[in-house]
Design a protein around this motif. Structure first.
Motif, mmCIF file in Angstrom:
data_model
loop_
_atom_site.group_PDB
_atom_site.id
_atom_site.type_symbol
_atom_site.label_atom_id
_atom_site.label_comp_id
_atom_site.label_asym_id
_atom_site.label_seq_id
_atom_site.Cartn_x
_atom_site.Cartn_y
_atom_site.Cartn_z
ATOM 1 N N THR A 1 5.152 5.954 -9.573
ATOM 2 C CA THR A 1 4.774 4.988 -8.545
ATOM 3 C C THR A 1 3.535 5.496 -7.817
ATOM 4 O OG1 THR A 1 5.597 3.707 -6.658
ATOM 5 C CG2 THR A 1 6.311 5.990 -6.793
ATOM 6 N N THR B 1 12.849 -2.536 -9.004
ATOM 7 C CA THR B 1 13.801 -3.617 -8.745
ATOM 8 C C THR B 1 14.525 -4.021 -10.023
ATOM 9 O OG1 THR B 1 12.471 -4.396 -6.900
ATOM 10 C CG2 THR B 1 14.076 -5.945 -7.785
ATOM 11 N N VAL C 1 12.820 -9.054 -1.823
ATOM 12 C CA VAL C 1 12.495 -7.628 -1.916
ATOM 13 C C VAL C 1 11.005 -7.441 -2.183
ATOM 14 C CG1 VAL C 1 13.077 -7.670 -4.388
ATOM 15 C CG2 VAL C 1 12.874 -5.474 -3.244
ATOM 16 N N GLY C 2 10.472 -6.341 -1.698
ATOM 17 C CA GLY C 2 9.127 -5.937 -2.105
ATOM 18 C C GLY C 2 8.128 -5.880 -0.974
ATOM 19 N N GLU C 3 8.307 -6.717 0.030
ATOM 20 C CA GLU C 3 7.365 -6.755 1.144
ATOM 21 C C GLU C 3 8.021 -7.544 2.258
ATOM 22 O OE1 GLU C 3 4.126 -9.506 0.409
ATOM 23 O OE2 GLU C 3 5.179 -10.259 -1.341
ATOM 24 N N PRO C 4 7.433 -7.492 3.450
ATOM 25 C CA PRO C 4 8.021 -8.273 4.537
ATOM 26 C C PRO C 4 7.952 -9.769 4.202
ATOM 27 C CG PRO C 4 6.404 -6.690 5.374
ATOM 28 C CD PRO C 4 6.269 -6.709 3.888
ATOM 29 N N THR D 1 15.956 -7.313 1.649
ATOM 30 C CA THR D 1 16.333 -5.930 1.360
ATOM 31 C C THR D 1 15.131 -5.003 1.411
ATOM 32 O OG1 THR D 1 16.035 -6.352 -0.991
ATOM 33 C CG2 THR D 1 18.248 -6.649 -0.116
ATOM 34 N N TRP D 2 15.112 -4.101 2.371
ATOM 35 C CA TRP D 2 14.060 -3.079 2.403
ATOM 36 C C TRP D 2 14.545 -1.843 1.660
ATOM 37 C CZ3 TRP D 2 13.926 1.982 3.706
ATOM 38 C CH2 TRP D 2 12.661 2.599 3.646
ATOM 39 N N GLN E 1 12.842 1.265 -1.561
ATOM 40 C CA GLN E 1 11.670 1.764 -2.294
ATOM 41 C C GLN E 1 12.090 2.336 -3.641
ATOM 42 O OE1 GLN E 1 10.753 5.019 0.542
ATOM 43 N NE2 GLN E 1 8.822 3.935 0.771
ATOM 44 N N THR E 2 11.104 2.525 -4.504
ATOM 45 C CA THR E 2 11.336 3.244 -5.752
ATOM 46 C C THR E 2 12.113 4.525 -5.462
ATOM 47 O OG1 THR E 2 9.222 2.416 -6.573
ATOM 48 C CG2 THR E 2 10.169 4.312 -7.729
ATOM 49 N N PRO F 1 9.447 7.436 4.665
ATOM 50 C CA PRO F 1 9.022 6.567 3.566
ATOM 51 C C PRO F 1 7.614 5.996 3.714
ATOM 52 C CG PRO F 1 10.618 5.434 4.985
ATOM 53 C CD PRO F 1 10.392 6.792 5.574
ATOM 54 N N ASP G 1 6.503 3.842 6.005
ATOM 55 C CA ASP G 1 6.451 2.461 6.468
ATOM 56 C C ASP G 1 6.496 2.448 7.988
ATOM 57 O OD1 ASP G 1 6.257 0.619 4.342
ATOM 58 O OD2 ASP G 1 8.343 0.936 3.796
ATOM 59 N N VAL H 1 10.382 -4.459 9.255
ATOM 60 C CA VAL H 1 9.467 -3.541 8.586
ATOM 61 C C VAL H 1 8.066 -4.122 8.673
ATOM 62 C CG1 VAL H 1 8.907 -2.419 6.414
ATOM 63 C CG2 VAL H 1 11.296 -2.751 7.057
ATOM 64 N N ARG I 1 3.143 -0.591 5.040
ATOM 65 C CA ARG I 1 2.825 0.807 4.766
ATOM 66 C C ARG I 1 1.881 1.376 5.815
ATOM 67 N NH1 ARG I 1 5.720 3.006 0.466
ATOM 68 N NH2 ARG I 1 4.107 4.607 0.528
ATOM 69 N N GLY J 1 3.867 -7.530 -3.791
ATOM 70 C CA GLY J 1 5.047 -6.676 -3.910
ATOM 71 C C GLY J 1 4.844 -5.478 -4.824
ATOM 72 N N ARG K 1 3.039 -1.864 -5.587
ATOM 73 C CA ARG K 1 2.388 -0.769 -4.872
ATOM 74 C C ARG K 1 1.182 -0.258 -5.617
ATOM 75 N NH1 ARG K 1 7.058 3.386 -3.228
ATOM 76 N NH2 ARG K 1 5.368 4.885 -3.143
HETATM 77 C C1 6R9 Z 1 11.815 -2.099 -3.963
HETATM 78 C C2 6R9 Z 1 10.349 -1.896 -3.890
HETATM 79 C C3 6R9 Z 1 8.289 -0.006 -1.645
HETATM 80 C C4 6R9 Z 1 7.536 -0.537 -0.444
HETATM 81 C C5 6R9 Z 1 8.170 -0.136 0.852
HETATM 82 C C6 6R9 Z 1 7.717 -1.257 1.767
HETATM 83 C C7 6R9 Z 1 7.719 -2.478 0.859
HETATM 84 C C8 6R9 Z 1 9.930 -3.342 0.017
HETATM 85 C C9 6R9 Z 1 10.555 -4.641 1.655
HETATM 86 C C10 6R9 Z 1 9.325 -4.041 1.996
HETATM 87 C C11 6R9 Z 1 9.352 -5.130 4.034
HETATM 88 C C12 6R9 Z 1 11.154 -5.556 2.596
HETATM 89 N N1 6R9 Z 1 8.967 -3.246 0.961
HETATM 90 N N2 6R9 Z 1 10.891 -4.189 0.425
HETATM 91 N N3 6R9 Z 1 8.735 -4.285 3.182
HETATM 92 N N4 6R9 Z 1 10.511 -5.760 3.773
HETATM 93 N N5 6R9 Z 1 12.305 -6.212 2.342
HETATM 94 O O1 6R9 Z 1 9.625 -2.812 -3.555
HETATM 95 O O2 6R9 Z 1 9.903 -0.640 -4.186
HETATM 96 O O3 6R9 Z 1 7.645 -0.843 -5.293
HETATM 97 O O4 6R9 Z 1 8.503 1.343 -4.369
HETATM 98 O O5 6R9 Z 1 7.756 -0.510 -2.855
HETATM 99 O O6 6R9 Z 1 7.563 -1.965 -0.461
HETATM 100 O O7 6R9 Z 1 6.412 -1.018 2.213
HETATM 101 O O8 6R9 Z 1 7.731 1.134 1.256
HETATM 102 P P1 6R9 Z 1 8.404 -0.126 -4.246
#
Ligand code: 6R9
Length: 671
Positions: A279, A326, A401-404, A427-428, A430-431, A522, A524, A536, A539, A548, A550
């Protein structure tokens, strides 16, 4: 890391999350049937930590029980379920045979080119996983040999992952959209002698030449790599004119040669590596995140059950790509550990029409949909008529999942996809965390659009300032995890030092062997409200979140600097309506080169070659200088402000304050 100046989460906060906090209760019809309904779970887990995680381990079948739930004697190298033995492939396949052998394990919906779909029962999955495991062994793959996979969303990908798990060979899946160069970097970094790939795949109806790209990557590998090639395209791939090389094997031939083979699942230690996933991080070199067999599998199984409310009889649809975490956690390992029907689809949500996902959900009567805010924003832009044409009443739960997710998109999803009858879990995670960390439990907590929710039971998440003091509710700070959890990464592959540096050094006393002194960071930004709901903010390091995904700014910058004629480059993330963030590149050229369309084209191509189309710059701005601090550091913060058309921050510490205005004029005149 830039704790000090470059990315103050306070600013990020202003933009996306000012919308008023409304509260939605979990729908009664959902609560009635949910897996987790007891709100005391938070208190119980806290009182009974870390033994509270025995319940997660109990979801798995162990060959040998573990001694200790947690060994925290050598932080941050925590060990979970110590000396327990198990096999992930056995847990995701074999143990379901008796009761669910004829039920579908993987429901594959291919690109509608030749109407190819496959419903793979647990029985059939067992057969193919065994045959391919036997084939891999015959190729020489031994326990702990890393097998790289460079594959799109075809069923052979999860089959290959489970085959590796069966023989104790960790996999390292490289997203198929990544470039040849990215493949080579990952093959070399993991010193991986085996690769599973395919001839090609379809994108919007057209065949793509994936083997060509694979071969380019292999040419840059610093060692020999035995390669298995899945024939995805059949005669549609003939035009690419590929012949398999000496150390390349056809997947179907290998499986046919091992027809009926059975491979005893290898007993793995709970702490043995299940897989690696590369990642993006702050520096140019991708990080090899190491996940283990026991803790990771327990974590993904438990969260699949508690958060996604998965039951064996469900048809569960996660629209992510298995090339990202994911897909690993919530298409393959978590859902299959629970014995459910997990769906995977090949292609895009808008081909052949913008009704693709809704059609799939209607046809297969999916119970859950788990997707990314960037997709939801596209659906919203296209209009509600597309989902309205389909019966989506089978859906019981929605996830993101993935971003706000901004409250407007949240509400659209709730209404137009969930018909106000499905809870949404934002769902917040990370990898690195392996699975969910901050989210509502769908039958227990109220939902607040824009806020992911409280930390899961048994987790200790604090929002702190730069002095590690907890911030007041409503104020922006940094998200930290104060106690270990079973699904956490164990280290960065062969680089313990960087593991500490990247995730722990900021808030821990790294000389201490008291786990209380170790805090996971992490990277964030976040804020918390007075009911412990966490929003959240994004980053705070040099990572851009495009749709979504990185991407490290350093990786993109080094790709641009690799283009002939480029002297220097700075890359930042700017806001983007659909992608969340987009890549903005500021480039200084060498004498004698012009900042014309041709140059711009070469830069875009350079980035696509080095990383892949997802990293393609939205805009390339040529400038004679970059704003720099007196110590010579590029002030990315100002470039972000320019990209976002925001009020410019303090420029007084710059060596060259005038350049900022010049760049801004250039960007906004569209030059
Ligand atoms: C699962 C995944 C991780 C980064 C993480 C954050 C952002 C992921 C989020 C979210 C706000 C959510 N992130 N889910 N921010 N709300 N529900 O995405 O893993 O590719 O490693 O990214 O994604 O910034 O630090 P990954």
């Amino acid at each position: 890391m830039n704790m000090a100046g470059e990315a103050d989460p306070e600013d990020v906060e202003l933009e996306a999350h000012l919308a008023e906090q409304e509260v939605f209760e979990p729908p009664a019809s959902f609560v009635e049937q949910a897996n987790v309904t007891d709100e005391d779970i938070y208190e119980e887990f806290e009182e009974n930590w870390p033994e509270c995680w025995e319940g997660a381990a109990d979801l798995l079948s162990w060959d040998e029980g573990y001694d200790e739930v947690l060994d925290d004697s050598n932080p941050p190298f925590y060990e979970w379920f110590t000396d327990g033995k198990l096999n992930a492939s056995y847990n995701c396949v074999d143990r379901h045979l008796e009761e669910r052998g004829d039920e579908v394990a993987l429901e594959w919906v291919g690109e509608p080119v030749e109407e190819e779909n496959r419903s793979i029962t647990y029985e059939e999955l067992h057969e193919e996983v065994n045959e391919f495991a036997a084939a891999l062994r015959d190729l020489g793959v031994g326990e702990d040999d890393v097998v790289t996979m460079y594959m799109p969303m075809i069923p052979e990908l999860p089959v290959a992952m489970l085959a590796c798990a069966r023989i104790g060979a960790p996999h390292s899946v490289v997203f198929a959209g990544f470039s040849a160069e990215a493949l080579a970097t990952r093959l070399n970094a993991a010193d991986s002698d085996y690769l599973v790939t395919c001839d090609g795949y379809y994108r919007r109806g057209d065949p793509l030449d994936h083997l060509g790209k694979t071969n380019e990557g292999l040419a840059d590998a610093d060692h020999d790599v035995d390669t298995v090639v899945v024939d995805r395209l059949g005669p549609n791939g003939d035009d690419f004119g590929h012949e398999l090389g000496d150390d390349q094997y056809d997947y179907d031939d290998l499986v046919a040669d091992h027809a009926g083979a059975e491979v005893e699942p290898v007993e793995r230690d709970a702490e043995d590596m299940l897989f690696l996933m590369y990642t993006s991080g702050t520096t140019g070199q991708p990080k090899g995140v190491k996940h283990t067999t026991g803790g990771y599998l327990a974590w993904t199984a438990w969260t699949s059950q508690a958060v996604l409310d998965i039951k064996p009889e469900d048809t569960y649809f996660c629209a992510a790509d298995i090339g990202w975490i994911t897909g690993h956690s919530y298409i393959v390992y978590g859902p299959l550990a629970l014995g459910t029907t997990s769906m995977m689809y090949e292609g895009t949500p808008d081909y052949p029409t913008r009704e693709r996902l809704w059609q799939i959900i209607e046809e297969y009567e999916a119970d859950q949909l788990y997707t990314a805010p960037t997709a939801i924003r596209s659906f919203m832009k296209w209009g509600e008529e597309y989902p309205a044409n389909h019966d989506l009443s089978s859906l019981r739960l929605l996830g993101t999942v993935g971003e706000p997710i901004n409250p407007r998109a949240w509400k659209w999803y709730y209404k137009h996809i969930g018909n106000e009858e499905c809870p949404i879990v934002d769902t917040w995670w990370q990898t690195e965390t392996g699975g969910h960390m901050v989210t509502t439990l769908p039958a227990v907590n109220d939902m607040k659009p824009g806020s992911a929710g409280p930390a899961l039971p048994g987790l200790d998440v604090e929002i702190v300032d730069t002095n590690a003091e907890q911030v007041e509710p409503g104020r922006a700070g940094y998200l930290t995890v104060q106690k270990p959890w079973p699904g956490m990464l164990r280290t960065l592959y062969q680089n313990d030092e960087r593991f500490i540096e990247e995730y722990w050094a900021e808030y821990s006393d790294t000389d201490s062997d008291d786990p209380e002194d170790w805090v996971y960071f992490p990277e964030d930004g976040a804020k918390i409200d007075d009911e412990d709901y966490i929003t959240v903010l994004g980053r705070v390091d040099d990572v851009i979140n495009v749709s979504g995904h990185r991407l490290g700014t350093m990786e993109i910058e080094s790709a641009i600097v690799g283009v002939e004629g480029v002297a220097e480059a700075a890359v930042v993330g700017g806001e983007h309506d659909l992608k969340g963030e987009a890549v903005y590149a500021y480039v200084i050229l060498e004498e004698g080169y012009d900042g014309d369309e041709e140059m711009r084209g070469r830069i875009v191509e350079g980035v696509e070659d080095a990383i892949g189309p997802i990293a393609r710059p939205e805009s390339v701005v040529f400038t004679p200088e970059l704003p720099k601090t007196r110590s010579g550091k590029i002030m990315r913060r100002l470039l972000e402000d320019i990209a976002n058309e925001a009020e410019l921050g303090d420029t007084s510490t710059l060596q060259n304050p005038d350049i900022v205005g010049d760049i801004r004029d250039k960007v906004h005149s569209g030059d």
